[in-house]
Structures are given as structure tokens and as C-alpha cells.
Scaffold this motif. Structure first.
Motif, mmCIF file in Angstrom:
data_model
loop_
_atom_site.group_PDB
_atom_site.id
_atom_site.type_symbol
_atom_site.label_atom_id
_atom_site.label_comp_id
_atom_site.label_asym_id
_atom_site.label_seq_id
_atom_site.Cartn_x
_atom_site.Cartn_y
_atom_site.Cartn_z
ATOM 1 N N ARG A 1 -33.886 -2.958 68.085
ATOM 2 C CA ARG A 1 -33.208 -3.692 67.009
ATOM 3 C C ARG A 1 -31.878 -3.036 66.695
ATOM 4 O O ARG A 1 -30.859 -3.707 66.525
ATOM 5 N N ASN A 2 -31.909 -1.713 66.632
ATOM 6 C CA ASN A 2 -30.687 -1.007 66.269
ATOM 7 C C ASN A 2 -29.589 -1.222 67.312
ATOM 8 O O ASN A 2 -28.433 -1.445 66.956
ATOM 9 N N GLN A 3 -29.987 -1.205 68.568
ATOM 10 C CA GLN A 3 -28.979 -1.367 69.610
ATOM 11 C C GLN A 3 -28.435 -2.791 69.653
ATOM 12 O O GLN A 3 -27.248 -3.008 69.898
ATOM 13 N N ILE A 4 -29.310 -3.775 69.386
ATOM 14 C CA ILE A 4 -28.834 -5.159 69.310
ATOM 15 C C ILE A 4 -27.801 -5.281 68.191
ATOM 16 O O ILE A 4 -26.723 -5.849 68.371
ATOM 17 N N LEU A 5 -28.134 -4.706 67.040
ATOM 18 C CA LEU A 5 -27.210 -4.790 65.910
ATOM 19 C C LEU A 5 -25.901 -4.065 66.201
ATOM 20 O O LEU A 5 -24.820 -4.583 65.916
ATOM 21 N N GLU A 6 -26.010 -2.887 66.799
ATOM 22 C CA GLU A 6 -24.791 -2.140 67.156
ATOM 23 C C GLU A 6 -23.906 -2.957 68.082
ATOM 24 O O GLU A 6 -22.685 -2.983 67.935
ATOM 25 N N LEU A 7 -24.551 -3.612 69.018
ATOM 26 C CA LEU A 7 -23.801 -4.427 69.969
ATOM 27 C C LEU A 7 -23.017 -5.521 69.244
ATOM 28 O O LEU A 7 -21.837 -5.753 69.523
ATOM 29 N N PHE A 8 -23.661 -6.158 68.287
ATOM 30 C CA PHE A 8 -22.974 -7.231 67.554
ATOM 31 C C PHE A 8 -21.883 -6.676 66.643
ATOM 32 O O PHE A 8 -20.840 -7.307 66.452
ATOM 33 N N VAL A 9 -22.119 -5.484 66.088
ATOM 34 C CA VAL A 9 -21.095 -4.877 65.233
ATOM 35 C C VAL A 9 -19.854 -4.539 66.067
ATOM 36 O O VAL A 9 -18.723 -4.770 65.636
ATOM 37 N N ASN A 10 -20.091 -4.023 67.268
ATOM 38 C CA ASN A 10 -18.968 -3.569 68.080
ATOM 39 C C ASN A 10 -18.298 -4.678 68.877
ATOM 40 O O ASN A 10 -17.158 -4.545 69.283
ATOM 41 N N ASP A 11 -19.037 -5.770 69.127
ATOM 42 C CA ASP A 11 -18.498 -6.851 69.942
ATOM 43 C C ASP A 11 -18.410 -8.099 69.073
ATOM 44 O O ASP A 11 -19.340 -8.881 68.974
ATOM 45 N N ASP A 12 -17.254 -8.252 68.480
ATOM 46 C CA ASP A 12 -17.096 -9.229 67.404
ATOM 47 C C ASP A 12 -16.877 -10.644 67.932
ATOM 48 O O ASP A 12 -15.842 -11.255 67.684
ATOM 49 N N ARG A 13 -17.847 -11.178 68.682
ATOM 50 C CA ARG A 13 -17.677 -12.523 69.224
ATOM 51 C C ARG A 13 -19.015 -13.245 69.299
ATOM 52 O O ARG A 13 -20.070 -12.657 69.057
ATOM 53 N N TYR A 14 -18.916 -14.500 69.701
ATOM 54 C CA TYR A 14 -20.128 -15.283 69.905
ATOM 55 C C TYR A 14 -20.725 -14.958 71.263
ATOM 56 O O TYR A 14 -20.050 -15.025 72.285
ATOM 57 N N CYS B 1 -20.005 -12.870 58.981
ATOM 58 C CA CYS B 1 -18.744 -12.355 58.449
ATOM 59 C C CYS B 1 -18.966 -11.538 57.180
ATOM 60 O O CYS B 1 -19.949 -11.730 56.461
ATOM 61 N N GLU B 2 -18.020 -10.645 56.925
ATOM 62 C CA GLU B 2 -18.086 -9.849 55.696
ATOM 63 C C GLU B 2 -17.874 -10.727 54.470
ATOM 64 O O GLU B 2 -18.586 -10.622 53.476
ATOM 65 N N SER B 3 -16.881 -11.600 54.567
ATOM 66 C CA SER B 3 -16.520 -12.403 53.393
ATOM 67 C C SER B 3 -17.706 -13.243 52.961
ATOM 68 O O SER B 3 -18.286 -13.975 53.748
ATOM 69 N N ASP B 4 -18.065 -13.138 51.698
ATOM 70 C CA ASP B 4 -19.231 -13.844 51.215
ATOM 71 C C ASP B 4 -18.877 -15.235 50.685
ATOM 72 O O ASP B 4 -19.758 -15.994 50.303
ATOM 73 N N GLU C 1 -11.339 -16.798 60.667
ATOM 74 C CA GLU C 1 -11.890 -17.487 59.504
ATOM 75 C C GLU C 1 -10.896 -18.508 58.954
ATOM 76 O O GLU C 1 -9.702 -18.238 58.862
ATOM 77 N N ILE C 2 -11.440 -19.691 58.624
ATOM 78 C CA ILE C 2 -10.663 -20.730 57.965
ATOM 79 C C ILE C 2 -11.157 -20.804 56.527
ATOM 80 O O ILE C 2 -12.310 -21.183 56.300
#
Lengths: 136, 136
Positions: free
Chosen positions: A21-34, A84-87, A103-104
Motif C-alpha cells: 500500500r505504501n509503495q502504491i501511494l508513494e508512486l502516485f505521490v511522485n508520479d503526478d498523472r493519470y 488534488c490538494e485543493s479541497d 486544475e480548472i
DNA sequence: ATGTAAATCGTAATCATTCTTAATTAGAAA
DNA sequence: TTTCTAATTAAGAATGATTACGATTTACAT
């Protein structure tokens, strides 16, 4: 969304901390795409050759349901990215080359408030597709 | 879109007139909603028990490419419906119960013209989902 | 009426996704 | 620290939508 926040949410909801789980999350944090489930599995299997589709899909579903990841459908496949960070409510321009987003901040529903009386509005989707400056 | 217009387009592009194509088109003309390939095949097989998926998907793809049908993705499945009569650009409210649509004459891109300089905009999607008055 | 390319059939293959069962593991409790 | 239990994972089969393919049929131009 960052790792700490993601784990806060997971812990609050009683999910256990696993290295995958941690590595999946790290991957998404570091690779900011779909990314697709397949993309994710390919990268993960470099470190965990035995990781199965089940693990990928199960965790993606968990993360989406907790609002850690967001999901959209691009050319027939589900794609996932860190929320995204923006809530505040917003929409996305999506680069069809690199998968990165912009972001739009505006939402077309703001202008359609009373345009559909008698209709029950449950959801909406607004996305713009093209090439980002880097890929153009 | 009506039958005559659809056949005009097909003939212009060199497609042959077959009874199955005609019945598929009639079905879409008479049933003004979003249908899946499966929905379509089920109905068609009442008259043509031997009709195959290949025929359904091939013709759906043809009709979409010629602008006779339009396509969208709803809860993980491709859905098809006759292209609207109105030739001006618009969007849809889609009833998730009956599949019927309501045209939304406004387009959010009108207000985003210059909001994305340096980006190449190829496409966009704006859809509203919910229940129509009849289904609510 | 005939020839030919297009269309269709029947079925197999493919691709993304989900399910199943057994084994493993994280974290709580002793 | 060790034990226990529920959560998590592995491995691969199953599913469901979609596409592909060889054989056959059909539309329609000549």
C-alpha cells in the motif's frame, strides 16, 4: 494529497499499513498523472514481482472510496491519480500524451443552477482533453 | 437524426443497404435513449436470431464514425444513441434510470476560451447525470 | 444474370476487471 | 516476545465487454 494525509485517512478507517500500500501511494505521490491499473502493476512488479492484479484493483478501489485517489475513464480504460490538494470543487484539463492535469477552478454547474427544474441532478462530469505545453 | 438522413450519409460514403443496418437504425430512431451493444443485440435477435456481436459492434462503430450515432461511457459500459437533430454544439443531461437525455444548450468552453493559453485543446466532455422528471 | 467487394455469421481470442481459495502478514492481546 | 485473529495478499480461474478471423452470404454495379 501527500503520504501522511493518505495514511491518516487509511488508519482512521481501520486499514492496515502494508509495504505494498505504501509503495502504491508513494508512486502516485511522485508520479503526478493519470495511470491505469496495468501501468501501476508494471511499475510495482519491479519491486514486488509477485504482486497480482487483485492487490492493485482492491487497493485502487479502497483509495478511491476514501477520496485518496480520483478516477476517470480515458479511451475505454479506468485511470487513477492522487486526489488534488485543493479541497474546493474543480475540474481538469488532461494531457492525453503525458497524463498530467491542470486544475480548472470554474464549474459549469454554477451557471445551470435553476436551468433543470424537476430534474434530480446526482452528478456531473466536465473534462478538457488535449496536449499540455510540454507535450505540444 | 432520421432514417432518410442516416441512409443519405451511409450511401454517400459507399456503405451498402442491408436489412440489418436498417433495423438497427430504426431501433435507434424509435427508442430515443442510450443503449448498450448488449441491449441492441437482445432486441435485434428477436427478428434476426443469428445476428452476431461482430455485426452489432461493426455497425455501431461505422455509425459513430459517420456522426449518425453518438457514444458515451456510463458506469463502465459504452452506450449509443441517435445523434441529436440540433446541429449546434450542446451537451446532455442523461437520466441514469431510463437513459433518455435532455439537451443543455450552453457549453462551458465558451467561458474558458482564453483560460488555457499554451494548451492545445482537442476535445471536452460535459455531462450531467441524474433522474428525469418521469423517473424521479 | 454474373462477378466482386462488402457484409454477415459463428466462434474464438483478447483485454480489463472481478472472484475464489489458500497462504501470508499486520497489529492487537496475552 | 509470542500467540491469535482478521485483514491482506498470491495465484490463477472466471466473467463480461469487445475485437478478430475464416467461411459464407449478400448487395449492387456491370
Amino acid at each position: 494529497m501527500n503520504l501522511v494525509k493518505a495514511w491518516d485517512i487509511l488508519k482512521e478507517n481501520g486499514y492496515k499499513e502494508t509495504s505494498k500500500r505504501n509503495q502504491i501511494l508513494e508512486l502516485f505521490v511522485n508520479d503526478d498523472r493519470y495511470l491505469t491499473a496495468r501501468d501501476l502493476l508494471d511499475v510495482m512488479q519491479k519491486d514486488y514481482p509477485s504482486m497480482s492484479y487483485d492487490t492493485v484493483y482492491r487497493n485502487l478501489a479502497t483509495f478511491v472510496s476514501l477520496g485518496i485517489l480520483e478516477e476517470t475513464e480515458l479511451s475505454g480504460e479506468r485511470h487513477f491519480r492522487m486526489h488534488c490538494e485543493s479541497d474546493s470543487h474543480h475540474h481538469h484539463f488532461i494531457c492525453m500524451d503525458c497524463g498530467k492535469i491542470k486544475e480548472i477552478p470554474v464549474c459549469p454547474m454554477d451557471m445551470l443552477g435553476a436551468a433543470l427544474p424537476a430534474y434530480e441532478i446526482d452528478n456531473h462530469k466536465f473534462e478538457i482533453y488535449g496536449k499540455c505545453p510540454a507535450c505540444k
